[in-house]
Design a protein around this motif. Structure first.
Motif, PDB file in Angstrom:
ATOM      1  N   SER A   1      -4.873   2.583   0.909  1.00  0.00           N
ATOM      2  CA  SER A   1      -5.289   1.182   0.307  1.00  0.00           C
ATOM      3  C   SER A   1      -5.725   0.172   0.659  1.00  0.00           C
ATOM      4  O   SER A   1      -6.503   0.238   2.362  1.00  0.00           O
ATOM      5  CB  SER A   1      -3.290   1.257   0.707  1.00  0.00           C
ATOM      6  N   GLY A   2      -5.494  -1.264   0.176  1.00  0.00           N
ATOM      7  CA  GLY A   2      -6.517  -1.598   0.715  1.00  0.00           C
ATOM      8  C   GLY A   2      -7.720  -1.940   1.511  1.00  0.00           C
ATOM      9  O   GLY A   2      -8.723  -0.712   0.237  1.00  0.00           O
TER      10      GLY A   2
ATOM     11  N   VAL B   1      -8.712 -11.233  -6.444  1.00  0.00           N
ATOM     12  CA  VAL B   1      -7.872 -10.199  -6.756  1.00  0.00           C
ATOM     13  C   VAL B   1      -8.293  -9.245  -6.248  1.00  0.00           C
ATOM     14  O   VAL B   1      -7.472  -8.397  -5.103  1.00  0.00           O
ATOM     15  CB  VAL B   1      -7.632  -9.803  -8.715  1.00  0.00           C
TER      16      VAL B   1
ATOM     17  N   ARG C   1      -5.946  -7.189  -2.994  1.00  0.00           N
ATOM     18  CA  ARG C   1      -5.969  -5.728  -3.162  1.00  0.00           C
ATOM     19  C   ARG C   1      -6.094  -5.355  -1.694  1.00  0.00           C
ATOM     20  O   ARG C   1      -6.403  -4.418  -1.360  1.00  0.00           O
ATOM     21  CB  ARG C   1      -6.485  -5.345  -4.480  1.00  0.00           C
TER      22      ARG C   1
ATOM     23  N   ARG D   1      -0.415  -2.826   2.820  1.00  0.00           N
ATOM     24  CA  ARG D   1       0.477  -2.826   0.917  1.00  0.00           C
ATOM     25  C   ARG D   1       1.421  -2.327   0.863  1.00  0.00           C
ATOM     26  O   ARG D   1       1.752  -2.795  -0.383  1.00  0.00           O
ATOM     27  CB  ARG D   1      -1.007  -1.720   0.288  1.00  0.00           C
TER      28      ARG D   1
ATOM     29  N   TRP E   1       3.742  -5.019   0.242  1.00  0.00           N
ATOM     30  CA  TRP E   1       3.511  -5.583  -1.226  1.00  0.00           C
ATOM     31  C   TRP E   1       4.017  -5.073  -2.020  1.00  0.00           C
ATOM     32  O   TRP E   1       5.003  -5.619  -2.896  1.00  0.00           O
ATOM     33  CB  TRP E   1       2.197  -6.131  -1.391  1.00  0.00           C
ATOM     34  N   GLU E   2       4.542  -2.954  -2.022  1.00  0.00           N
ATOM     35  CA  GLU E   2       4.778  -2.694  -3.202  1.00  0.00           C
ATOM     36  C   GLU E   2       6.438  -3.185  -2.755  1.00  0.00           C
ATOM     37  O   GLU E   2       7.171  -2.683  -3.657  1.00  0.00           O
ATOM     38  CB  GLU E   2       4.481  -1.370  -2.386  1.00  0.00           C
TER      39      GLU E   2
ATOM     40  N   TRP F   1      -1.824  -5.330  -9.044  1.00  0.00           N
ATOM     41  CA  TRP F   1      -2.464  -5.292  -8.602  1.00  0.00           C
ATOM     42  C   TRP F   1      -1.872  -4.619  -7.022  1.00  0.00           C
ATOM     43  O   TRP F   1      -0.407  -4.433  -6.813  1.00  0.00           O
ATOM     44  CB  TRP F   1      -1.900  -7.018  -7.674  1.00  0.00           C
TER      45      TRP F   1
END
Length: 268
Positions: free
Chosen positions: A61-62, A226, A230, A235, A238-239, A268
């Motif tokens: 992620s990220g 964007v 990301r 992350r 954010w989720e 995203w």
């Protein structure tokens, strides 16, 4: 920690891994397999594992963040099921994630399973313990390659610490979540707690910025924004913001209002 999107491995590296795993199985009894898995890992083919590392990096992620903490750069191939305990998983693609040293080191060979009665059994092996196969059971460590950690772990937006999503402490789900939080030290490092809090503010601020500026930006500027969004750390924050459940009402309302105005951000 969030679910890792599936990414199949090409035939050639899969075949190479299968041959390495076959060599482990040919060593004879369990003790011999454990010994061989440990020693062979130190001389694993560099080119093959450079390829695997690159594939795992894409799955992070990220901006190539650690699978477990989502904070540090992921630079070590980690066996979720330790090869010292499960030599039959030493060269199995699905058993690998990319992690950082501060997560991989303390986790090391710690592992536990749940028996049929949902009792947690630590199967970690101490240096002087007999080398015997671990008892069978459901693996306690949450596996982001085959399940969604969001279904077991939740982020408390008041303390910025992870908690089991299920309240029943006698349940297998609660015990797996609590074990994962403990063994990966997700709440024991203050820098991670502070990082999650800062990430929440950052994600919301970025979304405000997007709504304010998107119509003024060129396609290239929008795409850059964007991509940067990301690439952010944490992350998982954010989720959880997007899902809203178990978050303070004011947080839920603000994020829902922003996502209503910019529904494209849900992807995203």
């Amino acid at each position: 920690m969030i679910a890792i999107p599936p990414r199949p491995l090409e035939a050639a590296p899969l075949e190479a891994l299968a041959k390495l795993q076959q060599l482990v199985g040919e060593q004879g009894d369990y003790v011999a397999q454990v010994t061989y898995a440990k020693t062979s890992w130190g001389r694993k083919p560099k080119a093959l594992f450079a390829t695997l590392k690159g594939k795992l990096a894409i799955m992070c992620s990220g901006n190539r963040r650690c699978t477990y903490c989502e904070d540090s750069l992921a630079d070590e191939i980690e066996h979720m099921r330790p090869k010292d305990l499960y030599p039959d998983q030493a060269y199995v693609w699905e058993n690998y994630v990319l992690a950082c040293g501060p997560c991989n080191g303390p986790k090391n060979n710690r592992f536990a399973v749940l028996d049929a009665a949902a009792e947690l059994i630590d199967v970690s092996r101490k240096p002087k313990d007999d080398v015997v196969p671990p008892v069978s059971g459901v693996h306690a460590l949450v596996n982001p390659r085959i399940e969604d950690p969001l279904e077991l772990l939740w982020l408390d937006f008041r303390t910025w610490r992870y908690v089991p999503k299920i309240d029943d402490e006698a349940s297998a789900a609660w015990k797996r979540a609590a074990y994962t939080i403990r063994v990966l030290r997700l709440n024991d490092r203050d820098e991670l707690v502070r990082g999650r809090r800062a990430a929440s503010t950052n994600f919301v601020s970025r979304l405000h910025r997007w709504i304010e500026m998107r119509t003024r930006w060129s396609d290239e500027e929008q795409q850059g924004f964007v991509a940067d969004f990301r690439a952010e750390r944490y992350r998982g924050v954010w989720e959880r913001l997007k899902r809203g459940s178990q978050a303070p009402v004011e947080v839920v309302r603000e994020v829902e209002a922003l996502l209503t105005e910019a529904p494209e951000a849900r992807g995203w």
